[in-house]
Write a protein that holds these residues in place. Structure first.
Motif, PDB file in Angstrom:
ATOM      1  N   ARG A  70      36.590 106.595 -16.131  1.00  0.00           N
ATOM      2  CA  ARG A  70      35.761 106.341 -17.314  1.00  0.00           C
ATOM      3  C   ARG A  70      36.155 107.292 -18.454  1.00  0.00           C
ATOM      4  O   ARG A  70      36.120 106.907 -19.630  1.00  0.00           O
ATOM      5  CB  ARG A  70      34.276 106.501 -16.963  1.00  0.00           C
ATOM      6  CG  ARG A  70      33.722 105.302 -16.219  1.00  0.00           C
ATOM      7  CD  ARG A  70      32.225 105.412 -15.987  1.00  0.00           C
ATOM      8  NE  ARG A  70      31.928 106.243 -14.828  1.00  0.00           N
ATOM      9  CZ  ARG A  70      31.126 107.287 -14.834  1.00  0.00           C
ATOM     10  NH1 ARG A  70      30.539 107.666 -15.958  1.00  0.00           N
ATOM     11  NH2 ARG A  70      30.890 107.973 -13.730  1.00  0.00           N
ATOM     12  N   ASP A 124      26.285  97.769 -17.163  1.00  0.00           N
ATOM     13  CA  ASP A 124      26.201  99.237 -17.155  1.00  0.00           C
ATOM     14  C   ASP A 124      26.130  99.774 -15.731  1.00  0.00           C
ATOM     15  O   ASP A 124      26.732 100.816 -15.420  1.00  0.00           O
ATOM     16  CB  ASP A 124      24.971  99.697 -17.951  1.00  0.00           C
ATOM     17  CG  ASP A 124      25.158  99.541 -19.455  1.00  0.00           C
ATOM     18  OD1 ASP A 124      26.318  99.407 -19.887  1.00  0.00           O
ATOM     19  OD2 ASP A 124      24.145  99.542 -20.182  1.00  0.00           O
ATOM     20  N   GLN A 136      27.392  98.393 -13.009  1.00  0.00           N
ATOM     21  CA  GLN A 136      28.713  98.273 -12.402  1.00  0.00           C
ATOM     22  C   GLN A 136      29.692  99.290 -12.993  1.00  0.00           C
ATOM     23  O   GLN A 136      30.505  99.890 -12.273  1.00  0.00           O
ATOM     24  CB  GLN A 136      29.253  96.844 -12.613  1.00  0.00           C
ATOM     25  CG  GLN A 136      28.510  95.779 -11.839  1.00  0.00           C
ATOM     26  CD  GLN A 136      28.644  95.979 -10.336  1.00  0.00           C
ATOM     27  OE1 GLN A 136      29.720  96.280  -9.830  1.00  0.00           O
ATOM     28  NE2 GLN A 136      27.533  95.810  -9.624  1.00  0.00           N
ATOM     29  N   TYR A 137      29.573  99.510 -14.320  1.00  0.00           N
ATOM     30  CA  TYR A 137      30.487 100.447 -14.997  1.00  0.00           C
ATOM     31  C   TYR A 137      30.265 101.874 -14.492  1.00  0.00           C
ATOM     32  O   TYR A 137      31.206 102.657 -14.347  1.00  0.00           O
ATOM     33  CB  TYR A 137      30.260 100.380 -16.502  1.00  0.00           C
ATOM     34  CG  TYR A 137      31.281 101.152 -17.315  1.00  0.00           C
ATOM     35  CD1 TYR A 137      32.551 100.624 -17.534  1.00  0.00           C
ATOM     36  CD2 TYR A 137      30.977 102.403 -17.854  1.00  0.00           C
ATOM     37  CE1 TYR A 137      33.497 101.328 -18.275  1.00  0.00           C
ATOM     38  CE2 TYR A 137      31.911 103.114 -18.589  1.00  0.00           C
ATOM     39  CZ  TYR A 137      33.175 102.572 -18.795  1.00  0.00           C
ATOM     40  OH  TYR A 137      34.107 103.271 -19.522  1.00  0.00           O
ATOM     41  N   SER A 138      29.000 102.212 -14.206  1.00  0.00           N
ATOM     42  CA  SER A 138      28.681 103.567 -13.747  1.00  0.00           C
ATOM     43  C   SER A 138      29.283 103.863 -12.377  1.00  0.00           C
ATOM     44  O   SER A 138      29.405 105.030 -11.984  1.00  0.00           O
ATOM     45  CB  SER A 138      27.160 103.761 -13.694  1.00  0.00           C
ATOM     46  OG  SER A 138      26.589 102.930 -12.696  1.00  0.00           O
TER      47      SER A 138
END
Length: 247
Positions: free
Chosen positions: A232, A221, A223-225
């Motif tokens: 996204r 999460d 890294q995804y943010s």
């Protein structure tokens, strides 16, 4: 990294200074002093000149401002062959340093669970049995938070996670901690006071479980943010289209 707990006369353990598993050279003062009531002041002066030793053991070896041969003969030293850091022991019990070498709680552990885990670390030397019970309680708090379940037993919660296809080794780890935590209150089934190594391994195991069930998701999460918002948003739109097509 697993910790080899410092124990009196153990030849190899994790040094509290360099944090490496090192061979320990043991010095027992009762073997160095004369076997009578006279004390070799040169030898004693050398011993007390060691860094921090004087302030640490002065209250133990001095009697009415005189050196007590009896108390001094109870002192031993384990010296790390790697860094020369030493631990002072009195009558087989660790006197200095007081630093705990058991692994600290994972940074992903819930606060309430981490507080219980820390308590288990603090009392380990006094009672491995109590330490094991606290680790079980810490694990129970963790699972209740993950599953949002407050009426199920630990065994039932582990079973629920097993249905959700968690890693097999994580499931085994959960049952290992549950088993030891349960058995610590039953006499005659497992002697945790004598088998400290078994309890030591539970600390590492709890952290492994936390990292697998909580840590990995949080890392992803995080890294995804960091992906740009527009990217996204496009990914979310793609996934919504995919889900609608399945319906």
């Amino acid at each position: 990294m697993s910790i080899i707990q410092p124990i009196f006369k153990r030849e190899i353990f994790t040094c509290p200074y360099c944090k490496k598993d090192g061979k320990q050279n043991w010095i027992h003062l009762k073997d160095k002093l004369d076997k009578d009531t006279k004390i070799d002041n040169v030898k004693i002066g050398t011993i007390l000149a060691m860094p921090v030793l004087g302030s640490v053991v002065a209250g133990s070896v001095l009697s009415k401002n005189k050196i007590s041969y009896k108390m001094l003969s109870q002192l031993s030293f384990s010296v790390c062959a790697g860094c020369a850091g030493y631990i002072i022991w009195k009558d087989g019990n660790r006197l200095y340093p007081k630093e705990i070498t058991l692994p600290e709680p994972s940074k992903y552990m819930l606060k309430d669970a981490a507080e219980i885990y820390e308590e288990a670390r603090l009392i380990f030397e006094l009672s491995p049995r109590s330490s094991s019970a606290l680790l079980r309680l810490s694990l129970e708090i963790i699972l209740r938070n993950i599953l949002n379940e407050y009426n199920k037993t630990l065994n039932q919660m582990i079973g629920q996670l097993a249905i959700e296809d968690i890693d097999e080794h994580t499931k085994k780890g959960l049952d290992i901690i549950r088993y030891h935590g349960n058995q610590c209150i039953h006499t005659g089934e497992i002697n945790l006071e004598e088998n400290k190594d078994s309890v030591e391994s539970l600390f590492t195991l709890v952290n492994y479980i936390v990292d697998d069930l909580i840590g990995k998701k949080q890392k992803i999460d995080e890294q995804y943010s960091k992906i740009p918002h527009a990217v996204r948003k496009a990914i979310s739109k793609r996934d919504n289209i995919k889900n609608h097509s399945k319906n």
